[in-house]
Motif scaffolding. Structure first.
Motif, PDB file in Angstrom:
ATOM      1  N   LEU A  93       0.847  -1.133   0.080  1.00 54.51           N
ATOM      2  CA  LEU A  93      -0.032  -0.053   0.098  1.00 54.51           C
ATOM      3  C   LEU A  93       0.685   1.244  -0.008  1.00 54.51           C
ATOM      4  O   LEU A  93       2.113   1.206   0.338  1.00 54.51           O
ATOM      5  CB  LEU A  93      -0.943   0.009   1.238  1.00 54.51           C
ATOM      6  N   HIS A  94       0.057   2.445  -0.297  1.00 56.05           N
ATOM      7  CA  HIS A  94       0.873   3.851  -0.381  1.00 56.05           C
ATOM      8  C   HIS A  94      -0.143   4.552   0.255  1.00 56.05           C
ATOM      9  O   HIS A  94      -1.523   4.308   0.002  1.00 56.05           O
ATOM     10  CB  HIS A  94       1.296   4.398  -1.671  1.00 56.05           C
ATOM     11  N   TRP A  95       0.225   5.192   1.391  1.00 57.99           N
ATOM     12  CA  TRP A  95      -0.706   6.129   1.981  1.00 57.99           C
ATOM     13  C   TRP A  95       0.005   7.457   2.399  1.00 57.99           C
ATOM     14  O   TRP A  95       0.967   7.715   2.236  1.00 57.99           O
ATOM     15  CB  TRP A  95      -1.173   5.388   3.187  1.00 57.99           C
ATOM     16  N   GLY A  96      -1.117   8.234   3.237  1.00 53.03           N
ATOM     17  CA  GLY A  96      -0.429   9.566   3.602  1.00 53.03           C
ATOM     18  C   GLY A  96      -0.088   9.743   4.954  1.00 53.03           C
ATOM     19  O   GLY A  96       0.457   9.047   5.441  1.00 53.03           O
ATOM     20  N   SER A  97      -0.920  10.741   5.610  1.00 54.15           N
ATOM     21  CA  SER A  97      -0.634  11.044   6.976  1.00 54.15           C
ATOM     22  C   SER A  97      -1.969  11.511   7.280  1.00 54.15           C
ATOM     23  O   SER A  97      -3.002  11.961   6.539  1.00 54.15           O
ATOM     24  CB  SER A  97       0.376  11.934   7.089  1.00 54.15           C
ATOM     25  N   PRO A  98      -2.282  11.554   8.939  1.00 50.08           N
ATOM     26  CA  PRO A  98      -3.321  12.267   9.352  1.00 50.08           C
ATOM     27  C   PRO A  98      -3.544  13.690   8.661  1.00 50.08           C
ATOM     28  O   PRO A  98      -4.828  14.124   8.644  1.00 50.08           O
ATOM     29  CB  PRO A  98      -3.117  12.472  10.727  1.00 50.08           C
ATOM     30  N   SER A  99      -2.519  14.339   8.203  1.00 46.44           N
ATOM     31  CA  SER A  99      -2.971  15.333   7.410  1.00 46.44           C
ATOM     32  C   SER A  99      -2.907  15.643   5.987  1.00 46.44           C
ATOM     33  O   SER A  99      -3.450  16.495   5.280  1.00 46.44           O
ATOM     34  CB  SER A  99      -1.652  16.591   7.838  1.00 46.44           C
ATOM     35  N   GLY A 100      -3.046  14.375   5.538  1.00 49.52           N
ATOM     36  CA  GLY A 100      -3.256  14.491   3.924  1.00 49.52           C
ATOM     37  C   GLY A 100      -3.319  13.333   3.294  1.00 49.52           C
ATOM     38  O   GLY A 100      -2.708  12.143   3.865  1.00 49.52           O
ATOM     39  N   PRO A 101      -3.616  13.038   2.035  1.00 46.20           N
ATOM     40  CA  PRO A 101      -4.080  11.770   1.438  1.00 46.20           C
ATOM     41  C   PRO A 101      -2.616  11.341   0.791  1.00 46.20           C
ATOM     42  O   PRO A 101      -1.541  12.068   0.834  1.00 46.20           O
ATOM     43  CB  PRO A 101      -4.751  12.206   0.067  1.00 46.20           C
ATOM     44  N   GLY A 102      -2.372  10.044   0.593  1.00 43.06           N
ATOM     45  CA  GLY A 102      -1.364   9.622  -0.158  1.00 43.06           C
ATOM     46  C   GLY A 102      -1.344   8.447  -1.225  1.00 43.06           C
ATOM     47  O   GLY A 102      -0.400   7.672  -1.034  1.00 43.06           O
TER      48      GLY A 102
END
Ligand SMILES: NS(=O)(=O)c1c(F)c(F)c(SCCc2ccc(C(=O)O)cc2)c(F)c1NC1CCCCCCC1
Ligand SMILES: [Zn+2]
Length: 246
Positions: A93-102
């Protein structure tokens, strides 16, 4: 280790000097500009074979310092939508952080919360290490992860756990007919330009708490939270993105 630890800050251009393909003209991910995709009615629905694994199969789920990887048995294969046969290697998977998409790919410059990649290799080669250096060597099925309920088993542990087999198709959209397809690359060094990418148009739903659990639980190499593990979008350099739908 297959590849030295890829530094995730997209600003770092050092990939190009150490891995020449990373500066090539067929790199991934890309922004998919839907106004410029080419409708290609010859693109058949993607068909999956062997994706429904019995719970007797134990699958290794590991955090490799960059992403969470579920190793897949070669039972899983792409049986339709590609000209040649491809068998599964792993998904991650690839993801972001609590402050933005990823997500890695974007559609009309929209970035999704996360993106799943199911990596396969062309069975005309003996294994994925051999296949990944040939232009028709790899096929990656990519799907955007949105936000609503989905039961996705993720390693809360730092290293590796074993999970019982399940229907891997459940991690992909229900509708495998609507997709984009283009020639690109691995999105991590050595960035081999050997991937025929399929990016589904329909998103897969994940619950918000599972997305947030994912982005806060996994740890990176230097034990910092593993977040924003997506590469910036790359130029098309004249490539066309095909669409299986209008
Ligand atoms: N989007 S992607 O498919 O390019 C991709 C990434 F963006 C990835 F970031 C990764 S993980 C980073 C590379 C890596 C690091 C460590 C280890 C290890 O310790 O075993 C293994 C790999 C990652 F593993 C993959 N996919 C792998 C690429 C490496 C070898 C080709 C076949 C497996 C797919
Ligand atoms: Zn990936």
């Amino acid at each position: 280790v297959l590849f030295p630890r890829a530094p995730w800050s997209p600003a770092l251009r050092e990939w190009d000097s150490r891995y020449p393909d990373c500066g090539g003209a067929m790199q991934s991910p890309i922004n998919i500009n839907t106004a410029e995709t080419v409708f290609s009615p010859q693109l058949r629905p993607i068909q999956l074979a062997g994706y429904s694994l019995s719970s007797k199969e134990m699958l290794k789920l590991k955090n490799n310092g960059h992403t969470v990887v579920l190793e897949l048995p070669e039972l899983l294969a792409i049986a339709g939508g590609y000209a040649q046969q491809y068998k599964a290697v792993q998904l991650h998977l690839h993801w972001g952080s609590p402050s933005g998409p990823g997500s890695e790919h974007t559609v009309d410059n929209h970035r999704f919360p996360a993106e799943i990649h199911v990596v396969h290799y062309n069975t005309k080669y003996d294994n994925f290490k051999e296949a990944m250096v040939h232009p028709d060597g790899l096929a990656v099925l990519g799907a955007f992860l949105g936000c609503s309920a989905l039961t996705l088993v993720l390693p809360l542990a730092d290293e590796e756990v074993f999970v019982p087999g399940f229907n891997i198709a459940g991690l992909l959209p229900a509708n495998l007919n609507l997709y984009f397809q283009y020639n690109g690359s691995l999105t991590t060094p050595a960035c081999y330009q050997t991937v025929k990418w399929t990016v589904f148009n329909q998103t897969v739903q994940l619950s918000q708490d599972q997305i947030s659990l994912l982005v806060t639980t996994l740890r990176g190499d230097d034990d910092s939270p593993l977040q924003n593990n997506f590469r910036g979008v790359q130029k098309l350099h004249g490539r066309h993105v095909l669409a299986s739908f209008q």
